[in-house]
Design an enzyme around this catalytic site. Structure first.
Site, PDB file in Angstrom:
ATOM      1  N   GLU A  12      -8.565  -2.750   8.497  1.00 35.93           N
ATOM      2  CA  GLU A  12      -8.157  -2.049   9.717  1.00 35.93           C
ATOM      3  C   GLU A  12      -9.351  -1.591  10.544  1.00 35.93           C
ATOM      4  OE1 GLU A  12      -5.387   1.020   8.294  1.00 35.93           O
ATOM      5  OE2 GLU A  12      -3.747  -0.412   8.553  1.00 35.93           O
TER       6      GLU A  12
ATOM      7  N   ASP B 126       2.580  -2.027   2.519  1.00 41.29           N
ATOM      8  CA  ASP B 126       2.044  -0.704   2.856  1.00 41.29           C
ATOM      9  C   ASP B 126       3.021   0.438   2.594  1.00 41.29           C
ATOM     10  OD1 ASP B 126       0.456   1.286   3.743  1.00 41.29           O
ATOM     11  OD2 ASP B 126       0.496   0.736   5.855  1.00 41.29           O
TER      12      ASP B 126
ATOM     13  N   GLU C 281       4.678   9.148   4.753  1.00 45.59           N
ATOM     14  CA  GLU C 281       4.415   8.433   6.008  1.00 45.59           C
ATOM     15  C   GLU C 281       5.599   7.549   6.406  1.00 45.59           C
ATOM     16  OE1 GLU C 281       0.955   5.890   5.918  1.00 45.59           O
ATOM     17  OE2 GLU C 281       1.416   5.023   7.863  1.00 45.59           O
TER      18      GLU C 281
END
Ligand code: BDP
Length: 679
Positions: free
Chosen positions: A266, A339, A367
């Site tokens: 990322e 993820d 998240e």
């Protein structure tokens, strides 16, 4: 008679003092009698052990308990032995863990057994995604407890120290023995002397509780803060820079744990920027730690915008290096190949890397599971993951065993959880999110515990007073435990059932957004990349004729996953692109089954509301209403998830929503414009 004004003030003050804000976590009990503690040694850790016993003793009044440190071959690391009259361990931390276990048994009304308890992992670590400015990436419980913005941001206050000590105590009580104090997207500032002084201050407080401090570092630090022209891991100046930095750190913090590194992921820098490999980068750092006994946790969370299937990349990139890492490197692998989704199959790296130490990274912060708004107990997800069969060394090669050293000879074993802790009075934003912190610690200590056992324990410690009555058991414990145990499946149902994944709106990862694909955003960051809905059907084809991700698993899993008839339905759309009328095991067509799951998910949360309202007499008013109001929001948002996903996918399926499913109450157009967090 009218009460005088001042006495009302006093009463109000008293009520305020007792306002239940959840800050005490699962550590609430007060002693009911005295205890005599015998221990031949003294140290800061043993002083804590004594204090804890005196503070929370609920056994026989005047009983004697003996704490003994002596070599015992049956004990591993900080393991302990409970005997009829005391606790025995190889280490001081072992004694402390034994004390917490003893007290936990007392508080949950159990007989103290004569047992040995050894930790499943040598290192049980929280990963804080905290930034030096006090913000927290993916944090939903306020700002950082370690870092603060502003001119005096680095001043260490008494309040800081008190909080860090409370934090250390909570962690030690569940066996956590390491903490990474900053974000994996690491600021290079973390290695400056100003930051390191603060790290030292935290580490000094954590030490007697047996907890080591670790740091996330930026790979390009030598050039960013060291004045070097390069950060090439094979450059001698770079090597020396890291060696000197590590030595400095040990000068300040003699028991420092090591580094966590997110490299070439990322946009973060890494060895590949210099034509080097993950092994080159990780080994260079590991060598710097060798003289001090520290470790390097190197993350395998890598994917690039151009890969055909993001889920395949970590395996493709890391497998060629199996056996090439130093023995103080541990590859940190997220539980799933994509993820931290509500449900993923396990990452195929578990068990496949046989000559490299591998550790699991779990996400405690929610998240992708409703932030600190939804009540989602994550232990069932972790249990499902740890017990997943990899077949790598025949039957019984569970993920747990591929990481805890019982299958492969790992020099170091570890497990990490991305923390959900912040400055909120209740630490985690939602009272029930505390259970996820608790469960992570308990599973890290014993990866065979069940989510049911952990929920039972946590509820008793967190919500009951000393004696658990039958009434409380039947009318609070049992129904609330049932909410917890079904909450993760409920979330999967109303968010992403049957193998759907990553269909969130925007980058906040909270509300639904199967349509979300703004121009210019990387395709692998948009939901259509993952669900691939079209008029033919839906799902990601990862079979042998698709991206071939199935081949990264060991047989019989490859064959099992490859065939939609044998693929577990919970992973169906993860591995297959199937027609809308594909016949499911229930006999229903796929479209109807999808509708059914969304409908069920919403109904489950509605049921949680009813159950919760009924437990009001059994719980303090503050926590009751805080949870009640979060459940209301969760229901609204489950409704939105259901309506948004069904109305969106219906455009492709062109089929009616079966009549036994509640009708949508929202319009798709409105939902596509809204940010669910504000509804
Ligand atoms: C993703 C998060 C991102 C993290 C990244 C990681 O959205 O904020 O930086 O994982 O783990 O889940 O590195």
């Amino acid at each position: 008679m009218k009460a005088p004004v001042y006495s009302i003030m006093l009463i109000l003050a008293a009520i305020n003092l007792h306002a239940e804000d959840g800050h005490s976590l699962w550590l609430r009990s007060k002693s009911t009698g005295s205890v005599n503690i015998m221990c031949a040694k003294s140290s800061p850790a043993l002083a804590i052990a004594r204090q804890e016993l005196e503070h929370s003793w609920q056994g026989k009044d005047g009983a004697t308990i003996v704490l003994t440190i002596k070599k015992d071959k049956a004990l591993k690391g900080d393991g302990f032995r409970l005997t009829t009259n005391g606790i025995q361990a190889n280490t001081e931390s072992g004694i402390l863990y034994g004390v917490y276990e003893w007290l936990r048994l007392q508080q949950t009304g159990q007989v103290i057994p004569e047992v040995i308890s050894n930790p499943s992992y040598e290192r049980r670590i929280l990963n804080h995604w905290d930034n030096p400015d006090g913000s927290i990436e993916r944090g939903y419980a306020g700002l950082s407890i370690f870092w603060r913005e502003g001119e005096n941001g680095f001043a260490i206050t008494e309040n800081d120290k008190v909080l860090w000590q409370e934090y250390a105590r909570a962690n030690a009580s569940i066996g956590i023995n390491g903490t990474v104090l900053n974000n994996v997207n690491a600021s290079p500032l973390i290695l400056t002397s100003e930051c390191l002084e603060r790290v030292k201050a935290v580490a000094d407080i954590l030490r007697p509780y047996g907890i080591k401090a670790y740091l996330s570092v930026k790979f390009s630090s030598p050039s960013l803060i060291g004045g070097l022209e390069t950060s090439d891991p094979l450059n001698p100046d770079v090597i020396n820079w890291w060696k000197a930095k590590v030595k400095d750190i040990y000068g300040l913090i003699p028991d420092f744990g090591g580094f966590l590194i997110k490299a070439n992921s990322e946009g973060q820098p890494g060895p590949q920027d210099f034509g080097r490999t993950h092994a080159d980068g990780a080994n260079m750092m590991a060598d710097a730690f060798k003289p001090f006994g520290g470790i390097v946790m190197w993350r395998a969370f890598v994917y690039s915008p151009n890969s055909e299937d993001r889920a395949c990349q970590a395996y493709d990139e890391f497998m060629p290096f199996d056996g090439q890492f130093r023995d103080n490197v541990i590859i940190q692998v997220k539980n799933g190949p994509v993820d931290f989704q509500p449900r993923e199959p396990f990452s195929p790296l578990f068990g496949a890397m046989k000559k490299t130490s591998v550790m699991a990274e779990l996400q405690i912060t929610q998240e992708y599971l409703g932030h600190s708004i939804h009540l989602v107990y994550l232990a069932p997800m972790w249990e499902e993951f740890l017990k997943s069969e990899t077949y790598q060394e025949g039957e019984g090669s569970t993920v747990a065993r591929t990481t805890d050293g019982s299958l492969f000879p790992q020099k170091h074993t570890a497990i990490a959880g991305v923390a959900n802790i912040g400055l909120d009075a209740n630490w985690c934003g939602h009272h029930f999110a505390q259970a996820n912190w608790y469960a992570f610690g308990r599973l890290a200590w014993d990866n065979q515990l069940t989510s049911e056992e952990i929920a039972d324990e946590w509820l008793k410690l967190t919500f009951s007073d000393v004696s658990v009555s039958k009434d409380w058991h039947d009318n609070f414990l049992t129904p609330v435990k049932q909410i917890m145990l079904s909450s993760r499946e409920a979330a999967v149902n109303y968010m992403m059932p049957l193998g759907f994944h990553h269909i969130f709106a925007a980058d906040h990862h909270y509300g639904p957004g199967p349509w979300w694909a703004p121009k210019g955003v990387r395709k692998d960051w948009t939901p259509p990349y993952y669900h691939r809905a079209d008029t033919f059907g839906v799902g990601f084809d990862r079979t042998k004729s698709g991206s071939n991700a199935v081949c990264q698993y060991h047989e019989p899993l490859t064959s099992l996953f490859n065939d939609p008839e044998t693929c577990p339905e919970i992973y169906l759309l993860w591995f297959h692109h199937l027609p809308w009328d594909y016949k499911m095991k229930s006999g229903r067509p796929l479209w109807d089954e999808i509708c059914k799951h969304y409908g069920t998910g919403l109904q489950q949360v509605r049921q949680f509301q009813i159950v919760w309202d009924k437990v009001e007499p059994y719980i303090d008013a503050d926590r009751f209403s805080a949870v009640q109001s979060k459940l209301r929001k969760q229901c609204r948002h489950a409704q939105i998830w259901k309506d948004a996903c069904l109305l969106y996918f219906q455009q492709f399926s062109r089929k009616p929503i079966p009549y036994d499913i509640e009708r949508p109450v929202y319009d798709l157009d409105d939902l596509m414009k809204a940010d669910m967090r504000t509804l």
